[in-house]
Design a protein around this motif. Structure first.
Motif, PDB file in Angstrom:
ATOM      1  N   GLY A 161      21.206 -34.375 -23.114  1.00  6.05           N
ATOM      2  CA  GLY A 161      20.435 -35.660 -22.184  1.00  6.05           C
ATOM      3  C   GLY A 161      21.482 -36.083 -21.130  1.00  6.05           C
ATOM      4  O   GLY A 161      20.909 -36.647 -20.095  1.00  6.05           O
ATOM      5  N   VAL A 162      23.011 -35.765 -21.359  1.00  4.92           N
ATOM      6  CA  VAL A 162      23.693 -36.256 -20.328  1.00  4.92           C
ATOM      7  C   VAL A 162      23.681 -35.340 -19.237  1.00  4.92           C
ATOM      8  O   VAL A 162      24.187 -34.197 -19.412  1.00  4.92           O
ATOM      9  N   VAL A 163      23.374 -35.962 -17.929  1.00  3.10           N
ATOM     10  CA  VAL A 163      23.392 -34.901 -16.889  1.00  3.10           C
ATOM     11  C   VAL A 163      24.588 -35.004 -15.903  1.00  3.10           C
ATOM     12  O   VAL A 163      24.812 -34.035 -14.919  1.00  3.10           O
ATOM     13  N   ALA A 164      25.153 -36.175 -16.021  1.00  3.99           N
ATOM     14  CA  ALA A 164      26.415 -36.424 -14.989  1.00  3.99           C
ATOM     15  C   ALA A 164      27.208 -37.584 -15.520  1.00  3.99           C
ATOM     16  O   ALA A 164      27.001 -38.173 -16.480  1.00  3.99           O
ATOM     17  N   ILE A 165      28.417 -37.619 -14.937  1.00  2.00           N
ATOM     18  CA  ILE A 165      29.127 -38.902 -15.417  1.00  2.00           C
ATOM     19  C   ILE A 165      29.860 -39.559 -14.044  1.00  2.00           C
ATOM     20  O   ILE A 165      29.975 -38.879 -12.970  1.00  2.00           O
ATOM     21  N   LYS A 166      29.778 -40.795 -14.127  1.00  2.00           N
ATOM     22  CA  LYS A 166      30.111 -41.575 -12.966  1.00  2.00           C
ATOM     23  C   LYS A 166      31.630 -41.687 -13.163  1.00  2.00           C
ATOM     24  O   LYS A 166      31.963 -42.418 -14.085  1.00  2.00           O
ATOM     25  N   ASP A 167      32.445 -41.226 -12.127  1.00  3.92           N
ATOM     26  CA  ASP A 167      34.039 -41.376 -12.335  1.00  3.92           C
ATOM     27  C   ASP A 167      34.362 -42.636 -11.498  1.00  3.92           C
ATOM     28  O   ASP A 167      34.600 -42.505 -10.048  1.00  3.92           O
ATOM     29  N   ALA A 168      34.599 -43.888 -12.307  1.00  2.76           N
ATOM     30  CA  ALA A 168      35.252 -45.058 -11.439  1.00  2.76           C
ATOM     31  C   ALA A 168      36.553 -45.500 -12.214  1.00  2.76           C
ATOM     32  O   ALA A 168      37.024 -46.507 -12.339  1.00  2.76           O
ATOM     33  N   ALA A 169      37.386 -44.452 -12.433  1.00  2.00           N
ATOM     34  CA  ALA A 169      38.590 -44.677 -12.914  1.00  2.00           C
ATOM     35  C   ALA A 169      39.883 -45.102 -11.788  1.00  2.00           C
ATOM     36  O   ALA A 169      40.907 -45.681 -12.249  1.00  2.00           O
ATOM     37  N   PHE A 170      39.400 -44.884 -10.525  1.00  2.00           N
ATOM     38  CA  PHE A 170      40.140 -45.315  -9.310  1.00  2.00           C
ATOM     39  C   PHE A 170      41.693 -44.589  -9.535  1.00  2.00           C
ATOM     40  O   PHE A 170      42.730 -45.025  -9.469  1.00  2.00           O
ATOM     41  N   ASP A 171      41.477 -43.234 -10.103  1.00  2.00           N
ATOM     42  CA  ASP A 171      42.842 -42.556 -10.200  1.00  2.00           C
ATOM     43  C   ASP A 171      42.578 -41.287  -9.695  1.00  2.00           C
ATOM     44  O   ASP A 171      41.731 -40.354 -10.330  1.00  2.00           O
ATOM     45  N   ILE A 172      43.066 -40.794  -8.688  1.00  2.00           N
ATOM     46  CA  ILE A 172      42.794 -39.619  -8.141  1.00  2.00           C
ATOM     47  C   ILE A 172      43.182 -38.295  -8.765  1.00  2.00           C
ATOM     48  O   ILE A 172      42.484 -37.040  -8.637  1.00  2.00           O
ATOM     49  N   ASP A 173      44.113 -38.386  -9.577  1.00  2.00           N
ATOM     50  CA  ASP A 173      44.652 -37.435 -10.602  1.00  2.00           C
ATOM     51  C   ASP A 173      43.635 -37.140 -11.491  1.00  2.00           C
ATOM     52  O   ASP A 173      43.354 -36.033 -11.772  1.00  2.00           O
TER      53      ASP A 173
END
Length: 311
Positions: A161-173
């Motif tokens: 059921g998980v279709v995406a992840i929002k990446d808001a770690a503010f870490d480009i690596d």
């Protein structure tokens, strides 16, 4: 429906309040309608940008019910799901879906997910409980204070059921690592950047779209930028980002909590909302931030109509 939550731009708009702290429902209705016609993939309400932690469950439900009527099926309606424990998340998830949410963005339960090391199994089990409780697509949400370990995306993909992840770690690596791990799921889990300070760079690294508060103000232009990035037209995309990047970096500068009043001031300058009030203990915008935003509006021509949410 699933495709809509895996690419494009999904704004996470602010919540307009009156000076007395009450929700300005009339302004919210008008604001939602403006964003709906800008080419977005979906609209995410009850998110951090909306000060959702300062809203009651009843207010979150009413926000969805009203916005559902305004949208009238134009774009999918998504809601943030904020809870501190699994049973609470399951209960609130059902309430939000009943109110009209067609997808959920699952916030990490704090403070539990802040401690390190965080086992992949704990993250997967929390999301699995939500997946089992409601029949809508789920977007996981990695934040700077609750980063998910390597292997999490593969585990989430197995839930179905998980279709995406929002990446808001503010870490480009870390963004690069997440994109690479998501590729191993063969499209089951997409990566949406939530890093407002390097939106375009994240897209060019492989993020299929963006789920961001910045898109609550410059919606249509960010949609154009994402389309250019997806088409490999980096030069055209940077023509837009070179104008919007500076104000994104100011609004999401330290102290990070103040991106909310800063964005409210931006929207007030655009004439979208009449008041930049927040709910205590969130503070109002500082004089220094106000001067900085005024200067960037003048320098980059951000008062032009094309920068309005509807373009």
């Amino acid at each position: 429906m699933t495709h809509a939550l895996q690419s494009g731009v999904i704004p996470a708009p602010i919540m307009p309040f009156q000076e007395n702290g009450a929700i300005d429902w009339t302004t919210l209705d008008r604001y939602v309608a403006q964003m709906a016609g800008s080419g977005i993939s979906a609209l995410a309400l009850n998110m951090a940008a909306a000060e959702a932690t300062a809203m009651s469950h009843a207010e979150q439900v009413e926000t969805l019910q009203r916005s559902r009527k305004v949208l009238a099926g134009q774009v999918p309606l998504v809601s943030g799901l904020i809870a501190g424990h699994t049973a609470g998340a399951v209960d609130h998830a059902r309430r939000l879906v009943d109110a009209g949410a067609e997808g959920l963005v699952v916030f990490p339960p704090l403070p539990t997910f802040m401690s390190k090391p965080l086992p992949v199994s704990v993250v997967a089990e929390y999301h699995a409980a939500v997946v089992e409780a409601v029949d809508v697509p789920i977007i996981a949400f990695q934040t700077a204070n609750a980063g998910y370990p390597v292997g999490t995306i593969r585990a989430l993909a197995d839930l179905g059921g998980v279709v995406a992840i929002k990446d808001a770690a503010f870490d480009i690596d870390r963004t690069w690592e997440i994109v690479e791990e998501a590729r191993e799921t063969e499209g089951r889990v997409a990566v949406l950047t939530g890093n407002d300070t390097f939106v375009l760079e994240a897209m060019l690294m492989g993020c299929e779209g963006a789920l961001i508060g910045l898109a609550g103000a410059f919606t249509a232009e960010l949609v154009r930028m994402q389309q250019f990035a997806a088409a490999g037209k980096a030069t055209e995309a940077y023509e837009i980002w070179n104008e919007l990047g500076p104000i994104a970096r100011l609004c999401w500068s330290n102290p990070l909590r103040d991106y909310r009043p800063r964005m409210k001031y931006v929207l007030m300058k655009q004439g979208v909302i009449p008041c930049d009030a927040t709910r205590a203990p969130q503070t109002r915008i500082s004089d220094a931030d106000r001067r900085g935003i005024d200067a960037l509006f003048a320098r980059h021509g951000l008062d032009q109509a094309r920068y309005l949410p509807q373009g």
